[in-house]
Design a protein around this motif. Structure first.
Motif, PDB file in Angstrom:
ATOM      1  N   THR A   1       1.327  -1.251   0.321  1.00  0.00           N
ATOM      2  CA  THR A   1      -0.406   0.112  -0.229  1.00  0.00           C
ATOM      3  C   THR A   1       0.793   1.853   0.055  1.00  0.00           C
ATOM      4  OG1 THR A   1      -2.097  -0.822   1.297  1.00  0.00           O
ATOM      5  CG2 THR A   1      -1.594   1.395   1.060  1.00  0.00           C
ATOM      6  N   ARG A   2       0.476   2.350  -1.084  1.00  0.00           N
ATOM      7  CA  ARG A   2       1.192   3.362  -1.193  1.00  0.00           C
ATOM      8  C   ARG A   2       0.420   4.482  -0.497  1.00  0.00           C
ATOM      9  NH1 ARG A   2       4.813   2.131  -6.564  1.00  0.00           N
ATOM     10  NH2 ARG A   2       5.133  -0.408  -6.619  1.00  0.00           N
ATOM     11  N   LEU A   3       0.687   5.218   0.223  1.00  0.00           N
ATOM     12  CA  LEU A   3      -0.652   6.431   1.058  1.00  0.00           C
ATOM     13  C   LEU A   3       0.325   7.685   0.554  1.00  0.00           C
ATOM     14  CD1 LEU A   3      -1.263   4.926   4.985  1.00  0.00           C
ATOM     15  CD2 LEU A   3      -2.410   4.461   2.381  1.00  0.00           C
ATOM     16  N   THR A   4      -0.785   8.351  -0.068  1.00  0.00           N
ATOM     17  CA  THR A   4      -0.408   9.300  -0.431  1.00  0.00           C
ATOM     18  C   THR A   4      -0.679  10.284   0.741  1.00  0.00           C
ATOM     19  OG1 THR A   4      -3.055  10.323  -0.613  1.00  0.00           O
ATOM     20  CG2 THR A   4      -2.565   9.855  -2.402  1.00  0.00           C
ATOM     21  N   ARG A   5      -0.078  11.634   0.971  1.00  0.00           N
ATOM     22  CA  ARG A   5      -0.342  12.710   1.852  1.00  0.00           C
ATOM     23  C   ARG A   5      -1.369  12.897   2.577  1.00  0.00           C
ATOM     24  NH1 ARG A   5      -0.844  18.299   3.105  1.00  0.00           N
ATOM     25  NH2 ARG A   5       0.399  18.759   4.897  1.00  0.00           N
ATOM     26  N   ASP A   6      -2.696  12.842   1.747  1.00  0.00           N
ATOM     27  CA  ASP A   6      -3.619  13.338   2.328  1.00  0.00           C
ATOM     28  C   ASP A   6      -4.285  12.066   2.913  1.00  0.00           C
ATOM     29  OD1 ASP A   6      -3.969  16.021   1.285  1.00  0.00           O
ATOM     30  OD2 ASP A   6      -5.272  15.722  -1.143  1.00  0.00           O
ATOM     31  N   GLU A   7      -3.854  10.901   2.767  1.00  0.00           N
ATOM     32  CA  GLU A   7      -4.364   9.307   2.655  1.00  0.00           C
ATOM     33  C   GLU A   7      -3.857   9.760   4.301  1.00  0.00           C
ATOM     34  OE1 GLU A   7      -5.194   7.590  -0.873  1.00  0.00           O
ATOM     35  OE2 GLU A   7      -3.457   7.002   0.106  1.00  0.00           O
ATOM     36  N   VAL A   8      -2.420  10.027   4.461  1.00  0.00           N
ATOM     37  CA  VAL A   8      -1.553   9.139   5.403  1.00  0.00           C
ATOM     38  C   VAL A   8      -2.304  10.729   6.572  1.00  0.00           C
ATOM     39  CG1 VAL A   8       0.322  10.635   6.935  1.00  0.00           C
ATOM     40  CG2 VAL A   8       0.179   8.627   4.897  1.00  0.00           C
ATOM     41  N   HIS A   9      -2.972  12.430   5.779  1.00  0.00           N
ATOM     42  CA  HIS A   9      -3.192  12.756   7.016  1.00  0.00           C
ATOM     43  C   HIS A   9      -4.278  12.264   7.722  1.00  0.00           C
ATOM     44  CE1 HIS A   9      -0.556  16.834   6.881  1.00  0.00           C
ATOM     45  NE2 HIS A   9       0.142  15.624   6.670  1.00  0.00           N
ATOM     46  N   ALA A  10      -5.456  12.055   6.846  1.00  0.00           N
ATOM     47  CA  ALA A  10      -6.435  11.790   7.668  1.00  0.00           C
ATOM     48  C   ALA A  10      -6.371  11.023   8.767  1.00  0.00           C
ATOM     49  CB  ALA A  10      -7.212  10.638   5.820  1.00  0.00           C
ATOM     50  N   MET A  11      -5.451   9.574   8.117  1.00  0.00           N
ATOM     51  CA  MET A  11      -5.195   9.083   9.771  1.00  0.00           C
ATOM     52  C   MET A  11      -5.074   9.078  10.604  1.00  0.00           C
ATOM     53  SD  MET A  11      -6.231   5.635   8.684  1.00  0.00           S
ATOM     54  CE  MET A  11      -5.513   5.600   9.715  1.00  0.00           C
ATOM     55  N   VAL A  12      -3.991  10.344  10.329  1.00  0.00           N
ATOM     56  CA  VAL A  12      -3.909  10.666  11.739  1.00  0.00           C
ATOM     57  C   VAL A  12      -5.171  10.884  12.492  1.00  0.00           C
ATOM     58  CG1 VAL A  12      -2.565  12.736  12.948  1.00  0.00           C
ATOM     59  CG2 VAL A  12      -1.528  11.119  10.930  1.00  0.00           C
ATOM     60  N   GLU A  13      -5.795  11.587  11.636  1.00  0.00           N
ATOM     61  CA  GLU A  13      -7.029  11.983  11.984  1.00  0.00           C
ATOM     62  C   GLU A  13      -8.419  11.442  12.998  1.00  0.00           C
ATOM     63  OE1 GLU A  13     -10.359  15.307  13.197  1.00  0.00           O
ATOM     64  OE2 GLU A  13      -8.176  15.654  12.564  1.00  0.00           O
ATOM     65  N   VAL A  14      -8.034  10.460  11.901  1.00  0.00           N
ATOM     66  CA  VAL A  14      -9.030   9.211  12.625  1.00  0.00           C
ATOM     67  C   VAL A  14      -7.954   8.665  14.157  1.00  0.00           C
ATOM     68  CG1 VAL A  14      -9.551   6.406  12.974  1.00  0.00           C
ATOM     69  CG2 VAL A  14     -10.033   8.004  10.439  1.00  0.00           C
ATOM     70  N   ALA A  15      -7.225   8.895  14.218  1.00  0.00           N
ATOM     71  CA  ALA A  15      -6.058   8.016  15.174  1.00  0.00           C
ATOM     72  C   ALA A  15      -6.935   9.642  16.807  1.00  0.00           C
ATOM     73  CB  ALA A  15      -5.181   8.719  15.201  1.00  0.00           C
ATOM     74  N   ARG A  16      -6.954  10.964  16.005  1.00  0.00           N
ATOM     75  CA  ARG A  16      -7.155  11.972  17.050  1.00  0.00           C
ATOM     76  C   ARG A  16      -8.317  12.037  17.228  1.00  0.00           C
ATOM     77  NH1 ARG A  16      -4.453  15.919  16.678  1.00  0.00           N
ATOM     78  NH2 ARG A  16      -3.724  15.628  14.962  1.00  0.00           N
ATOM     79  N   ARG A  17      -9.233  11.304  16.351  1.00  0.00           N
ATOM     80  CA  ARG A  17     -10.516  11.144  16.306  1.00  0.00           C
ATOM     81  C   ARG A  17     -11.076   9.830  17.581  1.00  0.00           C
ATOM     82  NH1 ARG A  17     -14.424  13.049  12.209  1.00  0.00           N
ATOM     83  NH2 ARG A  17     -13.600  14.987  11.402  1.00  0.00           N
ATOM     84  N   LEU A  18      -9.743   8.968  17.811  1.00  0.00           N
ATOM     85  CA  LEU A  18     -10.317   7.843  18.710  1.00  0.00           C
ATOM     86  C   LEU A  18      -9.217   8.289  20.002  1.00  0.00           C
ATOM     87  CD1 LEU A  18      -9.378   4.859  15.934  1.00  0.00           C
ATOM     88  CD2 LEU A  18     -11.356   5.646  17.028  1.00  0.00           C
ATOM     89  N   ASP A  19      -8.776   9.178  20.219  1.00  0.00           N
ATOM     90  CA  ASP A  19      -8.108   9.628  21.319  1.00  0.00           C
ATOM     91  C   ASP A  19      -8.938   9.692  22.642  1.00  0.00           C
ATOM     92  OD1 ASP A  19      -5.991   9.881  23.551  1.00  0.00           O
ATOM     93  OD2 ASP A  19      -5.279  12.343  21.970  1.00  0.00           O
ATOM     94  N   GLY A  20      -8.652   9.197  23.727  1.00  0.00           N
ATOM     95  CA  GLY A  20      -9.507   9.477  25.194  1.00  0.00           C
ATOM     96  C   GLY A  20      -9.994   7.671  24.857  1.00  0.00           C
ATOM     97  N   GLU A  21     -10.281   6.871  24.367  1.00  0.00           N
ATOM     98  CA  GLU A  21     -10.593   5.699  24.404  1.00  0.00           C
ATOM     99  C   GLU A  21      -9.924   4.805  23.640  1.00  0.00           C
ATOM    100  OE1 GLU A  21     -15.348   5.171  23.753  1.00  0.00           O
ATOM    101  OE2 GLU A  21     -15.859   7.031  23.342  1.00  0.00           O
TER     102      GLU A  21
END
Length: 451
Positions: A286-306
């Protein structure tokens, strides 16, 4: 040098992780059992992986030379990668077939395999199900064979009325899906008439007539027909019900003794400290683009706390990450893991977000982990739909990108519904009862050629 005494047992594998890893696990199990004169032939970069199997009788490595970049997805240029991972299931299938049919360097690889076979004169060959040069060598010399397949049995048998391989269609198809399936199958047959492929077909027929290839090699089912045993690393319930020949054995996931890497730095301590972890492992291709990498970081951010997130992300894609001080505190990124299996076995890991590869899909379920799947290519779509139909996973809406709302929603839905975990734990029991590498080794060692 070949040992005196029993003729060798020869394993032959392409270098790709998906087909290589199950055979490496099998080789190690055979070595632990003291199997004599055990050889493993693969491309030179796999030497270290094979030679570190130092238990029992050990395994000797036979080099097949350099990796052919035409067959190595990690070496493909961006355009080839785009064609084979594109949205159209038919066009992606066609790109894969054309890529492999008559590829440059195939004859040289065939000659390398045949040279090893002629030197060793093995009693039995075991090879992966996409290794046509190994099949031809076995056919030419009438050597008994065992076929190793990380794919669903239906991908080898392609029964009529069944979802065609690489379509990602379910067993229970709507009328529209049935039409799509039939058209896909028809186009797959007609594809051989395309000028770019017809040339190779005619060349193969000519080589058969000249006695350079065995006639059996012309059959689309040659690898299945020639094999005495076919090892498939799944179980029914994940694969749809279908009749299979007696030679087919669904042995479940190929899992070595664990832990594989007891000295993993502080990773185990980090997992221990986080009671709920989402593990993100999207495979080596899998080759993720910059936008896809940033999107995965945002997914992690939304999971923070749980939930904490462990993300295996190759070095070359980490350049797309935001600055380290902008990453969420619950996110741990590693370019390499000492053992993905050790991670999946850890009780803190509650969900596996993966690409749907045959090994990853079954390994996650072996440890009872429900999944969210972002299919990468060809057979990944076949695993993904079976995951949905068996109740162990959800598939992202658009595998061509990373949509934050969709990925976050799918992850929280799977984590929040006990049924996904319950179904994953059910298949964990099924996969373990199938026996995995122990059953596979029993079958191999019971072959009459080794008596």
């Amino acid at each position: 040098m070949v040992d005196e005494g029993r003729k060798p047992l020869l394993i032959v594998s392409n270098a790709g992780v998906g087909v290589f890893n199950p055979l490496r696990v099998l080789a190690a199990e055979l070595a632990r059992r003291g199997t004599e004169n055990l050889w493993f032939a693969s491309d030179e970069p796999r030497r270290a992986d094979v030679e570190k199997i130092d238990e029992g009788s050990g395994v000797r490595f036979a080099s097949l030379g350099a990796i052919n970049p035409h067959y190595s997805p990690v070496d493909w240029d961006d355009e080839t990668y785009r064609q084979i991972t594109q949205r159209s299931r038919w066009k992606a299938h066609r790109a894969v077939v054309r890529r492999g049919f008559g590829a440059p360097g195939t004859r040289e690889k065939s000659q390398a395999i045949e040279a090893v076979v002629d030197e060793l004169e093995p009693a039995l060959m075991i090879f992966d199900s996409v290794n046509l040069p190994a099949l031809v060598a076995a056919l030419k010399r009438k050597i008994p064979s065992v076929l190793s397949s990380p794919f669903m049995p239906s991908n080898l048998l392609m029964p009529r009325g069944f979802p065609m391989l690489h379509t990602g269609l379910p067993l229970r198809m709507s009328f529209t899906q049935k039409v799509r399936n039939r058209v896909f199958r028809l186009r797959a047959g007609l594809m051989l008439l395309h000028p770019s492929m017809l040339k190779h077909v005619l060349d193969t027929v000519s080589r058969v007539r000249k006695g350079l290839l065995p006639r059996e090699a012309l059959s689309l089912r040659a690898k299945v027909d020639h094999a005495d045993l076919v090892l498939c690393y799944t179980v029914f319930g994940l694969e749809y019900p279908l009749p299979v020949p007696e030679k087919f054995h669904l042995v479940g996931a190929m899992i070595p003794p664990l832990p594989e890497a007891p000295d993993d730095g502080d990773l185990s301590r980090w997992l221990d400290a986080n009671p709920s972890v989402v593990y993100v492992g999207l495979g080596t291709i899998t080759r993720l683009t910059r936008d896809e990498v940033h999107a995965m970081v945002e997914v992690a951010r939304r999971l923070d706390g749980e939930h904490a997130v462990l993300w295996k992300l190759p070095d070359e894609q980490q350049r797309h990450l935001p600055p380290r001080d902008e990453l969420p505190a619950n996110l741990r990124i590693e370019s390499w893991l000492p053992s993905q299996l050790d991670v999946l076995a850890h009780p803190s890991v509650r969900l596996f977000f993966n690409h749907g590869g045959g090994n990853a899909f079954h390994e996650g379920l072996y440890f009872g982990k429900p999944q969210v799947i972002r299919p990468l290519w060809v057979d990944c779509y076949d695993q993904a739909i079976r995951g949905v139909d068996s109740g162990v996973s959800l598939t992202v809406d658009d595998p061509q990108t990373v949509d934050v709302e969709d990925v976050f929603g799918k992850i929280t839905r799977v984590l929040g519904a006990p049924s996904f975990r319950e179904r994953a734990e059910y298949f964990s029991r099924e996969l373990r009862e199938a026996g995995g590498v122990r059953t596979a080794a029993n079958l191999v060692l019971g072959h009459p050629a080794l008596k």
